[in-house]
Enzyme design. Structure first.
Site, PDB file in Angstrom:
ATOM      1  N   ARG A 212       0.852  -1.195   0.000  1.00  0.00           N
ATOM      2  CA  ARG A 212       0.000   0.000   0.000  1.00  0.00           C
ATOM      3  C   ARG A 212       0.884   1.241   0.000  1.00  0.00           C
ATOM      4  O   ARG A 212       0.805   2.078   0.907  1.00  0.00           O
ATOM      5  CB  ARG A 212      -0.909   0.014   1.225  1.00  0.00           C
ATOM      6  CG  ARG A 212      -2.030  -1.023   1.201  1.00  0.00           C
ATOM      7  CD  ARG A 212      -3.045  -0.682   2.279  1.00  0.00           C
ATOM      8  NE  ARG A 212      -4.134  -1.634   2.323  1.00  0.00           N
ATOM      9  CZ  ARG A 212      -4.304  -2.541   3.283  1.00  0.00           C
ATOM     10  NH1 ARG A 212      -3.415  -2.630   4.259  1.00  0.00           N
ATOM     11  NH2 ARG A 212      -5.340  -3.353   3.284  1.00  0.00           N
ATOM     12  N   GLN A 241       6.764  -4.910   4.163  1.00  0.00           N
ATOM     13  CA  GLN A 241       6.769  -6.359   3.974  1.00  0.00           C
ATOM     14  C   GLN A 241       6.224  -6.764   2.609  1.00  0.00           C
ATOM     15  O   GLN A 241       5.980  -7.939   2.355  1.00  0.00           O
ATOM     16  CB  GLN A 241       5.937  -7.030   5.084  1.00  0.00           C
ATOM     17  CG  GLN A 241       6.440  -6.695   6.480  1.00  0.00           C
ATOM     18  CD  GLN A 241       5.715  -7.430   7.592  1.00  0.00           C
ATOM     19  OE1 GLN A 241       6.321  -7.919   8.519  1.00  0.00           O
ATOM     20  NE2 GLN A 241       4.396  -7.504   7.510  1.00  0.00           N
ATOM     21  N   ASN A 270       7.101 -10.951   4.442  1.00  0.00           N
ATOM     22  CA  ASN A 270       5.783 -10.704   5.006  1.00  0.00           C
ATOM     23  C   ASN A 270       5.518 -11.587   6.225  1.00  0.00           C
ATOM     24  O   ASN A 270       5.299 -12.794   6.104  1.00  0.00           O
ATOM     25  CB  ASN A 270       4.708 -10.951   3.940  1.00  0.00           C
ATOM     26  CG  ASN A 270       3.325 -10.546   4.416  1.00  0.00           C
ATOM     27  OD1 ASN A 270       3.186  -9.829   5.406  1.00  0.00           O
ATOM     28  ND2 ASN A 270       2.306 -10.994   3.712  1.00  0.00           N
ATOM     29  N   ASP A 299      -3.271   1.677   6.350  1.00  0.00           N
ATOM     30  CA  ASP A 299      -4.414   2.095   5.540  1.00  0.00           C
ATOM     31  C   ASP A 299      -5.356   2.987   6.335  1.00  0.00           C
ATOM     32  O   ASP A 299      -6.578   2.840   6.286  1.00  0.00           O
ATOM     33  CB  ASP A 299      -5.165   0.884   4.990  1.00  0.00           C
ATOM     34  CG  ASP A 299      -5.643  -0.062   6.089  1.00  0.00           C
ATOM     35  OD1 ASP A 299      -5.183   0.074   7.232  1.00  0.00           O
ATOM     36  OD2 ASP A 299      -6.476  -0.938   5.786  1.00  0.00           O
ATOM     37  N   ASP A 409      -3.658  -8.104  18.531  1.00  0.00           N
ATOM     38  CA  ASP A 409      -3.900  -6.949  19.388  1.00  0.00           C
ATOM     39  C   ASP A 409      -4.783  -7.317  20.582  1.00  0.00           C
ATOM     40  O   ASP A 409      -4.576  -6.831  21.696  1.00  0.00           O
ATOM     41  CB  ASP A 409      -4.524  -5.794  18.595  1.00  0.00           C
ATOM     42  CG  ASP A 409      -5.602  -6.256  17.622  1.00  0.00           C
ATOM     43  OD1 ASP A 409      -6.105  -7.392  17.746  1.00  0.00           O
ATOM     44  OD2 ASP A 409      -5.958  -5.474  16.716  1.00  0.00           O
ATOM     45  N   HIS A 433     -10.493   4.592   9.117  1.00  0.00           N
ATOM     46  CA  HIS A 433     -10.066   3.261   8.689  1.00  0.00           C
ATOM     47  C   HIS A 433     -11.192   2.618   7.880  1.00  0.00           C
ATOM     48  O   HIS A 433     -12.371   2.925   8.081  1.00  0.00           O
ATOM     49  CB  HIS A 433      -9.752   2.426   9.936  1.00  0.00           C
ATOM     50  CG  HIS A 433      -9.086   1.107   9.674  1.00  0.00           C
ATOM     51  ND1 HIS A 433      -9.779   0.003   9.243  1.00  0.00           N
ATOM     52  CD2 HIS A 433      -7.791   0.707   9.801  1.00  0.00           C
ATOM     53  CE1 HIS A 433      -8.947  -1.020   9.120  1.00  0.00           C
ATOM     54  NE2 HIS A 433      -7.730  -0.614   9.443  1.00  0.00           N
TER      55      HIS A 433
END
Length: 672
Positions: A212, A241, A270, A299, A409, A433
């Site tokens: 991205r 990555q 990655n 993003d 997370d 987001h």
């Protein structure tokens, strides 16, 4: 001395810490205005000279009017005019409020988690204005606290001290400005606190990115333009990555130069979000420069002021804690998509925090009209679209688990909580987001990581025997995917269970290789093959019309849903004729993609969540029964082995998250 008098000590800010600055939108985006200003406001003229812009607006508003001009009622067309990042011009007879998401002060959160006992509002105003200060309670009730009046041709500062004691259940402070004579200008305003912790901590910002480059470079450019926000940033790490490199983007060099040496790009294979963010944590600790690591998705669009607010909140917290930001909808920018999250223990699934809602439109239902937003929401974790983690916490509990993506997370928040480090999702710190409903996260390759990592996290933290209802729910979800002809998704879920059963020893080695295995597996399934043009598929036809012309209807209750599942399974004993293999029987938009609808067809074209692709689902009875048999056996085995497997994962946790083990994984992920 009265509240409205200002001493030299107060003016200099000595012994004060700015907690929360009042800001205007950084870009001329009309969709976000209501997040900053409650009232009729517009963007002012474009100019680099903000002082001159305000003077020009003042001259136009008060044309031919002296200092003693009479009050005139505002018209419907009167609008406050934003003339700077911290400045707004309020025409005579007009009122604007800062009871807004980004500019109200979240007093309930500071009351609960910080050492601050009183907050000081400082405003710099010129012209003629009445400043009305309000507070709310945790129930959403509103009270006026104080009123100030200013009438001055030059900018003057007014100060009001306000207690945080009444905010134990939640509530906010904010203020309104009424230009009740001449035009008024708010030059700046902030919420401060007397404290001996005046030296700010600093952060290393870590962005993990995969193919991205445009999004990432735009974020770097925005950070470079964020002014004094960068005073609390030591370094910006981009862990690249992907194969479409950030450094190859045509605007990267300019962004890097604008950041003045703060940017460093790390190339590695990655390893997913968890591998990228583990690298950020590791590098931050190793450098020894920063107080915090601030994790950001690649993003997102960031409100930069949230960096300052997060660092300040963490600096003044009662103890080390994780400070997360909220998620706004990137495609509908006035919508607060996620306010806070917790884990439903018996299901072992993420849910909105108690008394909060998903996808709340603040333009239609602003802060003052939404009682639940005034109640403090306590969370168990914050997603890593934006999360500030103290280096002290990383040193004590380790890096991320090698999960690739999904639940990393969540697990980290639960691990931190178990170690005595809470998490707060802080209002006024947020990113825009992509919302969940625009992604196929539950049916594409991500289904593997969602299932495996959910199981592993439950094995380590679930308080219920065999994870409560989780195994039964997992089995039902697998069956629903099979009934809906989503055979690749069901197969991914079974692979996830098989890998969870292997134990913790598989996690680090597989983070490097698993994506290749998932791509190879999905290549063998028709439902995983997507095309961008409907005309690439045969025409939609049925060999015979629906019985009695009846449309498919949703099951009305649990009993009806169970009957639908049984009938769907019974259909699987019937072979599929040749016609559905040459022509899809239906075109199913993503919004209608439910298992009970899809189980009525032998084949169907189904669109993706983002509306860009279509897949052809085809019923395969032999594959269906194979999946059901294996799903039943694997879930039974997982239930049987739950207790010893749980001990293995818990015992392995310190090693799995250690810098030493991650360093070996980083070495394996070096670019060749």
């Amino acid at each position: 001395m009265t509240d409205e008098q200002v001493t030299d000590e107060q003016s200099s800010g000595e012994g004060l810490r700015v907690l929360h600055r009042v800001v205007m939108p950084g870009e001329r985006d009309f969709d976000v205005l209501k997040l900053y200003v409650d009232g009729n406001a517009v963007f002012g003229r474009r100019t680099a000279d903000l002082q001159s812009a305000a003077e020009r607006v003042l001259a136009e508003q008060d044309d031919d009017a002296g200092p003693a001009a009479a009050y005139r009622p505002s018209s419907q067309d009167d609008s406050a005019e934003i003339v700077g990042r911290r400045s707004i011009v309020v025409p005579s007879g007009t009122r604007v409020s800062f009871c807004s998401y980004f500019n109200a002060f979240p007093a309930g959160y500071w009351r609960r988690w910080s050492t601050v006992e009183d907050v000081r509002l400082r405003v710099r105003v010129r012209g003629e204005a009445t400043i009305l200060i309000y507070r709310s309670t945790g129930k959403g009730h509103q009270e006026r606290v104080k009123s100030l009046h200013v009438d001055s041709d030059s900018s003057v500062e007014r100060v009001v001290d306000l207690p945080l004691a009444p905010f134990i259940d939640g509530g906010w402070y904010w203020f309104d400005i009424v230009a009740d004579g001449r035009t008024a200008v708010l030059d700046s305003a902030d919420w401060c606190a007397p404290t001996d912790r005046t030296a700010p901590g600093t952060a290393t910002i870590g962005i993990t990115t995969f193919n991205r480059p445009r999004f990432c470079v735009e974020q770097l450019t925005a950070l470079a333009a964020s002014g004094d926000v960068l005073d609390v940033v030591d370094e910006i790490l981009v862990v690249d990555q992907g194969t479409d490199r950030v450094e190859d983007h045509p605007d990267f060099a300019a962004a890097a130069e604008a950041l003045g040496g703060r940017l460093r790009v790390i190339d590695q294979a990655n390893l997913g979000g968890s591998g990228g963010f583990a690298r950020v944590m590791h590098e931050t600790v190793e450098s020894g420069r920063s107080t915090y690591a601030l994790l950001l998705d690649d993003d997102v669009i960031l409100e930069p002021e949230g960096i300052l607010r997060s660092v300040t909140f963490a600096d003044l917290a009662r103890g080390p804690m994780l400070v997360g930001g909220h998620m706004l909808d990137l495609y509908n920018r006035s919508v607060l998509h996620v306010f806070g999250e917790s884990i439903a223990r018996y299901r072992w699934w993420m849910v909105p925090a108690a008394h909060t809602e998903l996808s709340h439109d603040l333009a239609a239902h602003p802060l003052r009209d939404t009682p639940w937003l005034h109640r403090r929401a306590d969370v168990e974790y914050n997603a890593w679209w934006m999360c500030l983690i103290p280096v002290e916490v990383i040193r004590k509990i380790g890096l991320s688990l090698p999960f690739f993506i999904k639940w990393d997370d969540i697990e980290y928040g639960l691990r931190a909580k178990a170690a005595g480090f809470p998490t707060v999702s802080l209002p006024g710190a947020a990113v825009w987001h992509v919302p969940w409903h625009s992604k196929d996260v539950m049916t594409d390759w991500q289904a593997y990581f969602t299932e495996r990592n959910r199981i592993v996290t439950a094995l380590m933290y679930s308080p219920y025997e065999r994870g409560g209802n989780m195994l039964k729910e997992s089995l039902f979800i697998t069956i629903k995917h099979a009934l809906a002809m989503q055979y690749s998704t069901a197969e991914l879920m079974l692979m996830a269970i098989e890998d969870a059963l292997k134990g913790p020893e598989d996690l680090h080695p597989s983070i490097v290789t698993k994506m290749g295995e998932l791509r190879e597996l999905r290549a063998g399934f028709v439902d995983a093959q997507a095309r961008s043009d409907l005309d690439e598929f045969p025409a939609v036809r049925r060999s015979k019309p629906p019985r009695k012309g009846r449309d498919v209807v949703a099951p009305k209750n649990r009993r009806a849903m169970f009957q639908t599942a049984l009938l769907g399974a019974a259909r699987q004993v019937k072979p599929v004729g040749p016609f559905p293999k040459t022509h899809p029987e239906a075109l199913v938009p993503h919004v209608d993609q439910t298992w009970w609808l899809l189980t009525k067809f032998n084949s169907a074209l189904v669109s993706s969540a983002d509306g860009t692709k279509v897949s052809w689902y085809q019923r395969d009875p032999q594959r269906f029964w194979s999946l059901i048999r294996r799903a039943s056996a694997l879930h039974a085995r997982l239930g049987k082995d739950w207790a010893p497997l749980s001990r293995r994962y818990r015992d392995a946790l310190p090693g799995l998250t250690s810098p030493e083990e991650w360093r070996e994984t980083f070495d394996r992920a070096r670019r060749r």
